[in-house]
Design an enzyme around this catalytic site. Structure first.
Site, PDB file in Angstrom:
ATOM      1  CD  GLU A  71      -2.841   1.320   2.316  1.00  0.00           C
ATOM      2  OE1 GLU A  71      -2.863   0.434   3.182  1.00  0.00           O
ATOM      3  OE2 GLU A  71      -3.690   2.226   2.221  1.00  0.00           O
ATOM      4  CG  ASP A  87      -3.482  -2.559   4.110  1.00  0.00           C
ATOM      5  OD1 ASP A  87      -2.745  -1.744   4.714  1.00  0.00           O
ATOM      6  OD2 ASP A  87      -4.637  -2.285   3.737  1.00  0.00           O
ATOM      7  CB  ILE A  89      -1.689  -0.250   9.510  1.00  0.00           C
ATOM      8  CG1 ILE A  89      -0.344  -0.349  10.240  1.00  0.00           C
ATOM      9  CG2 ILE A  89      -2.828  -0.141  10.542  1.00  0.00           C
ATOM     10  CD1 ILE A  89      -0.030   0.869  11.133  1.00  0.00           C
ATOM     11  CG  ASP A  90      -7.344  -2.900   5.946  1.00  0.00           C
ATOM     12  OD1 ASP A  90      -7.340  -2.006   5.080  1.00  0.00           O
ATOM     13  OD2 ASP A  90      -8.370  -3.519   6.281  1.00  0.00           O
ATOM     14  CB  THR A  92      -4.393   3.832   8.542  1.00  0.00           C
ATOM     15  OG1 THR A  92      -3.729   2.816   7.794  1.00  0.00           O
ATOM     16  CG2 THR A  92      -3.364   4.830   9.020  1.00  0.00           C
ATOM     17  CG  ASP A 220      -7.992  -1.948   1.022  1.00  0.00           C
ATOM     18  OD1 ASP A 220      -7.200  -1.595   1.898  1.00  0.00           O
ATOM     19  OD2 ASP A 220      -8.435  -1.182   0.138  1.00  0.00           O
TER      20      ASP A 220
END
Ligand code: IPD
Length: 271
Positions: A71, A87, A89-90, A92, A220
């Site tokens: 990402e 990802d 940190i999905d 955020t 995602d």
């Protein structure tokens, strides 16, 4: 063989847990300072960048010939035909606010890393705050914390709890909100949890009945959508084709078709 989905799933989990530990240790310590990306509400913390760098380091060491799509840092090419989709940190915004629904998502796909064409081999979604970890290996199954996941019951749409999410573009969010307003009277309720990767795993778990979102990025959904399909559900576009960036629906097959019909009457195609 090192390319076996089960072997790759173990690596996905190891990497996601290691990056997750870093993210957890840095929670509350990111100074609350976030840079913005595509719009003023699309944030990235320093920890997103650190987590992705850590994931890329581990992948480069273990699988130097594979490509990486992340990402934050984009694409690096490889020669093996496999791509790691990351990802870091999905969720955020949840992370920034200290709301515990955020995850590290790591997947491996063969061929094209575009959802419309990819062949996912393995994936892991590690919910950092409470440690819940979903893994999936193509053709082998899906697990939550080691417990195998199976097909879910299909409640009627009117009794279904539906997850969704919103993009970061202001005009589009307005249209997404209108779709939700139109469909709300026809379902049990709507949840906007704030991490699509976790939403998809909650569908596989049966803690959401189905999910839809317009505009998801490959990172995602790469791991979470494999968790659903390996648990016996489907991930599709509005017409029953492969999921596309424009629209992703997920859940048990019959309920997803009902949801697609409802979304069409709510003008979801024009979002
Ligand atoms: C976002 C989350 C959110 C979804 C957005 C995503 P990020 O990812 O998954 O739930 O609605 O479309 O962009 O920015 O937290 O990695």
């Amino acid at each position: 063989p090192p390319e076996h989905p089960r072997v790759l799933a173990r690596l996905c989990e190891e990497f996601a847990r290691t990056a997750g530990e870093h993210v957890r240790n840095r929670a509350g310590d990111h100074g609350g300072v976030a840079a913005t990306k595509s719009s003023a509400v699309d944030v990235v913390t320093a920890v997103d960048t650190e987590s992705e760098a850590l994931l890329r380091e581990m992948i480069a060491r273990a699988r130097p010939d594979d490509a990486v799509l992340g990402e934050e840092a984009g694409t690096s090419t490889g020669t093996s035909g496999l791509t790691w989709v990351l990802d870091p940190i999905d969720g955020t915004v949840n992370y920034l606010y200290g709301i515990p629904s955020y995850a590290v998502s790591v997947a491996v796909v063969a061929g094209d890393p575009d959802p419309a064409a990819w062949n996912q081999l393995a994936g892991c979604v590690h919910a950092v705050a409470d440690g819940t970890t979903w893994t999936a290996a193509r053709g082998e199954g899906a697990w939550r914390d080691g417990t195998r996941l199976g097909p879910r019951p299909e409640p009627p749409l009117a009794e279904s709890l539906i997850g969704t999410g919103f993009g970061y573009d202001a005009a589009k969010r307005g249209r997404q909100g209108q779709v939700v307003a139109r469909m709300l009277p026809s379902v049990r309720d709507i949840r906007r949890i704030g991490s699509a990767a976790i939403d998809l795993c909650l569908v596989a778990d049966g803690r959401l009945d189905a999910f839809f979102e317009n505009g998801l990025n490959p990172w995602d959904m790469a791991a979470g959508s494999l968790v659903i399909t390996e648990a016996g559900g489907v991930v599709e576009d509005l017409d029953g084709g492969r999921p596309r960036r424009e629209m992703t629906l997920a859940g048990p097959a019959g309920l997803v078709r009902e949801l697609a019909d409802l979304l069409r009457t709510c003008d979801a195609e024009s979002v």
